[in-house]
Motif scaffolding. Structure first.
Motif, PDB file in Angstrom:
ATOM      1  N   UNK A 282       0.814  -1.204   0.000  1.00 35.60           N
ATOM      2  CA  UNK A 282       0.000   0.000   0.000  1.00 35.60           C
ATOM      3  C   UNK A 282       0.851   1.258   0.000  1.00 35.60           C
ATOM      4  N   UNK A 283       0.362   2.312  -0.641  1.00 30.23           N
ATOM      5  CA  UNK A 283       1.054   3.601  -0.690  1.00 30.23           C
ATOM      6  C   UNK A 283       0.115   4.675  -0.157  1.00 30.23           C
ATOM      7  N   UNK A 284       0.552   5.500   0.787  1.00 27.96           N
ATOM      8  CA  UNK A 284      -0.336   6.532   1.323  1.00 27.96           C
ATOM      9  C   UNK A 284      -0.697   7.559   0.257  1.00 27.96           C
ATOM     10  N   UNK A 285      -1.954   7.942   0.191  1.00 25.26           N
ATOM     11  CA  UNK A 285      -2.401   8.931  -0.781  1.00 25.26           C
ATOM     12  C   UNK A 285      -1.851  10.310  -0.432  1.00 25.26           C
ATOM     13  N   UNK A 286      -1.839  11.193  -1.426  1.00 23.75           N
ATOM     14  CA  UNK A 286      -1.432  12.576  -1.183  1.00 23.75           C
ATOM     15  C   UNK A 286      -2.334  13.230  -0.147  1.00 23.75           C
ATOM     16  N   UNK A 287      -3.637  12.921  -0.209  1.00 19.26           N
ATOM     17  CA  UNK A 287      -4.578  13.504   0.745  1.00 19.26           C
ATOM     18  C   UNK A 287      -4.272  13.053   2.167  1.00 19.26           C
ATOM     19  N   UNK A 288      -3.943  11.768   2.330  1.00 17.13           N
ATOM     20  CA  UNK A 288      -3.617  11.262   3.662  1.00 17.13           C
ATOM     21  C   UNK A 288      -2.329  11.883   4.183  1.00 17.13           C
ATOM     22  N   UNK A 289      -1.318  11.989   3.317  1.00 24.30           N
ATOM     23  CA  UNK A 289      -0.050  12.587   3.740  1.00 24.30           C
ATOM     24  C   UNK A 289      -0.239  14.039   4.172  1.00 24.30           C
ATOM     25  N   UNK A 290      -1.024  14.801   3.402  1.00 23.55           N
ATOM     26  CA  UNK A 290      -1.252  16.199   3.760  1.00 23.55           C
ATOM     27  C   UNK A 290      -2.022  16.300   5.067  1.00 23.55           C
ATOM     28  N   UNK A 291      -2.982  15.404   5.272  1.00 22.44           N
ATOM     29  CA  UNK A 291      -3.751  15.432   6.519  1.00 22.44           C
ATOM     30  C   UNK A 291      -2.869  15.128   7.722  1.00 22.44           C
ATOM     31  N   UNK A 292      -1.962  14.154   7.574  1.00 24.61           N
ATOM     32  CA  UNK A 292      -1.019  13.861   8.662  1.00 24.61           C
ATOM     33  C   UNK A 292      -0.142  15.077   8.929  1.00 24.61           C
ATOM     34  N   UNK A 293       0.321  15.726   7.861  1.00 25.05           N
ATOM     35  CA  UNK A 293       1.155  16.919   8.025  1.00 25.05           C
ATOM     36  C   UNK A 293       0.398  18.024   8.751  1.00 25.05           C
ATOM     37  N   UNK A 294      -0.856  18.254   8.363  1.00 26.40           N
ATOM     38  CA  UNK A 294      -1.633  19.349   8.951  1.00 26.40           C
ATOM     39  C   UNK A 294      -1.960  19.105  10.415  1.00 26.40           C
ATOM     40  N   UNK A 295      -2.433  17.887  10.744  1.00 29.71           N
ATOM     41  CA  UNK A 295      -2.807  17.633  12.138  1.00 29.71           C
ATOM     42  C   UNK A 295      -1.570  17.609  13.027  1.00 29.71           C
ATOM     43  N   UNK A 296      -0.446  17.131  12.499  1.00 27.20           N
ATOM     44  CA  UNK A 296       0.787  17.116  13.280  1.00 27.20           C
ATOM     45  C   UNK A 296       1.305  18.537  13.501  1.00 27.20           C
ATOM     46  N   UNK A 297       1.283  19.353  12.439  1.00 26.33           N
ATOM     47  CA  UNK A 297       1.749  20.736  12.563  1.00 26.33           C
ATOM     48  C   UNK A 297       0.909  21.489  13.580  1.00 26.33           C
ATOM     49  N   UNK A 298      -0.410  21.288  13.535  1.00 20.77           N
ATOM     50  CA  UNK A 298      -1.298  21.984  14.477  1.00 20.77           C
ATOM     51  C   UNK A 298      -1.052  21.524  15.900  1.00 20.77           C
ATOM     52  N   UNK A 299      -0.984  20.200  16.094  1.00 23.59           N
ATOM     53  CA  UNK A 299      -0.818  19.676  17.449  1.00 23.59           C
ATOM     54  C   UNK A 299       0.515  20.125  18.055  1.00 23.59           C
ATOM     55  N   UNK A 300       1.589  20.051  17.281  1.00 23.96           N
ATOM     56  CA  UNK A 300       2.881  20.487  17.782  1.00 23.96           C
ATOM     57  C   UNK A 300       2.923  22.000  17.954  1.00 23.96           C
ATOM     58  N   UNK A 301       2.261  22.724  17.038  1.00 20.72           N
ATOM     59  CA  UNK A 301       2.250  24.177  17.114  1.00 20.72           C
ATOM     60  C   UNK A 301       1.600  24.711  18.366  1.00 20.72           C
ATOM     61  N   UNK A 302       0.645  23.965  18.924  1.00 19.29           N
ATOM     62  CA  UNK A 302       0.015  24.391  20.184  1.00 19.29           C
ATOM     63  C   UNK A 302       1.026  24.466  21.314  1.00 19.29           C
ATOM     64  N   UNK A 303       2.168  23.785  21.151  1.00 16.00           N
ATOM     65  CA  UNK A 303       3.203  23.781  22.180  1.00 16.00           C
ATOM     66  C   UNK A 303       4.488  24.443  21.699  1.00 16.00           C
ATOM     67  N   UNK A 304       4.415  25.162  20.583  1.00 18.33           N
ATOM     68  CA  UNK A 304       5.588  25.847  20.088  1.00 18.33           C
ATOM     69  C   UNK A 304       6.667  24.935  19.563  1.00 18.33           C
ATOM     70  N   UNK A 305       6.294  23.749  19.095  1.00 22.67           N
ATOM     71  CA  UNK A 305       7.273  22.769  18.617  1.00 22.67           C
ATOM     72  C   UNK A 305       7.351  22.817  17.095  1.00 22.67           C
ATOM     73  N   UNK A 306       8.554  22.889  16.572  1.00 18.57           N
ATOM     74  CA  UNK A 306       8.799  22.918  15.136  1.00 18.57           C
ATOM     75  C   UNK A 306       8.607  21.517  14.559  1.00 18.57           C
ATOM     76  N   UNK A 307       7.693  21.338  13.590  1.00 21.31           N
ATOM     77  CA  UNK A 307       7.450  19.994  13.047  1.00 21.31           C
ATOM     78  C   UNK A 307       8.585  19.457  12.186  1.00 21.31           C
ATOM     79  N   UNK A 308       9.589  20.292  11.875  1.00 21.94           N
ATOM     80  CA  UNK A 308      10.729  19.816  11.091  1.00 21.94           C
ATOM     81  C   UNK A 308      11.988  19.652  11.937  1.00 21.94           C
TER      82      UNK A 308
END
Length: 537
Positions: free
Chosen positions: A451-477
């Motif tokens: 299986x290969x993750x879809x572009x939509x799934x990858x972007x969703x993981x990126x967005x929810x991770x960026x938001x969750x980490x951003x609430x604590x001032x954490x750089x997602x990179x």
């Protein structure tokens, strides 16, 4: 070393009130199964179209200590299956394969292997009585018969004690058919905020996938019922039924057995705060006592990829109020949250959750997982898959709630996982040894076996991770140094593990999760997270 090596005894606490009514049902195939029926949930709806979830078990008995087999046996209806055993500390070395009969077509599937990458949490939740060892659950769709074979083939030549087959029927909620939600699940839409991209961190062009391209692989199934949410960094699919599926690139990720070398000596993490007794989580009707949103979390030094930031000690005691921390120094409000399907919307049976959630002091990292199920599902089935996983984690594993904090399906829809508030630092049960620092995001599907993750799934993981980490001032990179709270097969207890703030499950624990193709997509996901409109400014 055998996974059944001597282990330190764990404190066993009184188990929460039993929520099940169990009985024995004799089936046509000659087997006997215990049936556990969940109570009705007000959130899930109680109309004529609703049907409660059910969990069935079949003991895998036999005289051969090394193997167990179950001939083709008729069962009650189920859609998810796994195997479990008595002692969660007794890791299983071997193989377990099952095949099932489709309730619709009456045909038998091929043999399918179960994945063993799941471990009871290292917190107090994992030490309660009734916690069992188990495989990852496998979504097979509506089925009415099963065949199984289990073989011990590691250093330990005996299958675990009290081995059994666990099957879950996810039931239905109001407005949902046995197949899935009519017209797709309800999604709370949130407009994406505008955000100028900082120099040197451009977003992907609209025509480009999240991850760089590499030799493509079969996905095993295409979305058919639900369009992916709009994204500024990923091109929309040609049609609403099939989002594009880029093949991820192979990156220079740290392997599960190699520790990334920090560029400086990390500070020794401080000891966790003294424990306090859990209290009942505040209800939505009492906003004055609810824990504040994570936007009030303190600012932390942002770690650059070359300078990992040391974390404080993990949280492992339930708390009902992660408040009492100052606002970030720049006083910038938390970014608008991505659209998230709530537990009420996907039909969580809240009667399963007996204990209040535990909260972390801070979310230092996000671990990405896959459910190791199937890629051949319709996105309208996602709520049912998540309900089944919730029932499996509570009834089979013996945990208090579903282990992951968030789910993402192949259409890019984000679902709330463990209860306690999507904007709160809820402690999950997803990455053994690091649950006290992190949030867990699991993508529905199998990304190890083609299986290969879809572009939509990858972007969703990126967005929810960026938001969750951003609430604590954490750089997602960035990278962060965390102290392992247990022996994980990759790290020893007390090791200083330098990890990406968005890491794969295998970076912390010895497992194939999140699968080869999803793991190799993580560099692109981290880049997309850094450019996400939901990342902290």
């Amino acid at each position: 070393m055998s996974p059944r090596r001597a282990r330190a005894p764990r404190t066993s606490t009184a188990r929460r009130t039993v929520w099940l009514v169990a009985g024995a049902v004799v089936l046509g195939g000659g087997g006997v199964t215990a049936v556990a029926v969940t109570g009705s949930s007000g959130d899930a709806g109680a109309g004529d179209s609703a049907r409660p979830a059910k969990a069935h078990v079949l003991p895998l008995d036999g005289k051969d200590p090394k193997q167990r087999t179950l001939p083709r046996t008729d069962t009650q209806m189920f859609s998810l299956v796994g195997v479990s055993w008595e002692d969660s500390a007794d890791a299983f070395e071997g193989t377990a394969q099952i095949r099932t009969r489709s309730a619709d077509a009456g045909t038998w599937s091929d043999w399918r292997g179960l994945e063993f990458g799941i471990q009871a949490p290292e917190s107090a939740e994992g030490g309660t009585s009734g916690v069992r060892g188990a495989s990852e659950p496998l979504w097979v769709g509506p089925s009415d018969a099963v065949e199984a074979r289990v073989l011990a083939d590691g250093e330990e030549t005996a299958v675990p004690k009290a081995l059994r087959l666990d099957m879950v029927d996810p039931g239905t909620v109001d407005g949902e058919t046995a197949k899935g939600v009519s017209g797709g699940g309800k999604v709370r839409t949130t407009a994406k905020p505008e955000r100028s991209k900082s120099p040197g961190k451009p977003a992907a062009e609209p025509s480009e996938p999240v991850a760089s391209t590499a030799p493509s692989e079969s996905t095993g199934g295409e979305p058919t019922d639900q369009a992916p949410p709009a994204s500024p960094t990923v091109a929309p699919a040609e049609s609403s039924d099939a989002p594009a599926e880029p093949a991820p690139s192979v990156s220079e990720e740290p392997t599960a057995s190699a520790e990334p070398a920090p560029s400086r000596t990390p500070a020794e993490p401080s000891e966790p705060a003294p424990s306090q007794e859990p209290t009942v989580a505040p209800s939505a009707s009492e906003p004055s006592s609810e824990p504040p949103a994570e936007s009030s979390a303190p600012a932390e030094p942002t770690a650059s990829p070359s300078e990992p930031a040391p974390s404080t000690g993990p949280t492992d005691v339930p708390t009902a109020d992660p408040s009492g921390t100052p606002a970030p120094s720049d006083s910038t409000p938390a970014p608008t949250a991505p659209a998230i399907v709530s537990r009420a919307e996907w039909g969580a049976d809240e009667s399963l959750v007996q204990d209040p959630p535990a909260y972390l002091g801070k979310v230092d990292a996000v671990f990405v997982h896959h459910t190791a199920g199937t890629n051949d599902y319709d996105c309208s089935e996602s709520p049912a898959i998540i309900r089944a996983i919730l029932t499996y984690h509570v009834k089979t594993n013996g945990w208090n709630d579903v282990g992951y904090n968030f789910f993402v399906d192949k259409c890019g829809t984000v679902f709330e996982g463990r209860a306690g508030g999507v904007d709160k630092p809820v402690q999950g049960a997803h990455t053994y040894g690091f649950n006290g620092y992190s949030s867990g995001v699991s993508v529905l599907g199998d990304y190890e076996n083609g299986g290969t993750p879809t572009a939509a799934a990858q972007q969703a993981v990126a967005d929810i991770s960026a938001w969750k980490l951003g609430l604590h001032g954490v750089d997602p990179e960035a990278k962060v140094t965390l102290t392992a709270a247990a022996d994980t097969g990759v790290w020893k207890k007390g090791d200083k593990a330098t990890l990406y703030t968005i890491s794969g499950h295998r970076d912390g624990y010895a497992t194939l999760c999140p699968g080869r193709t999803l793991y190799s997509a993580l560099p692109g996901i981290r880049t997309a997270a850094g450019a996400s409109p939901y990342a902290a400014g």
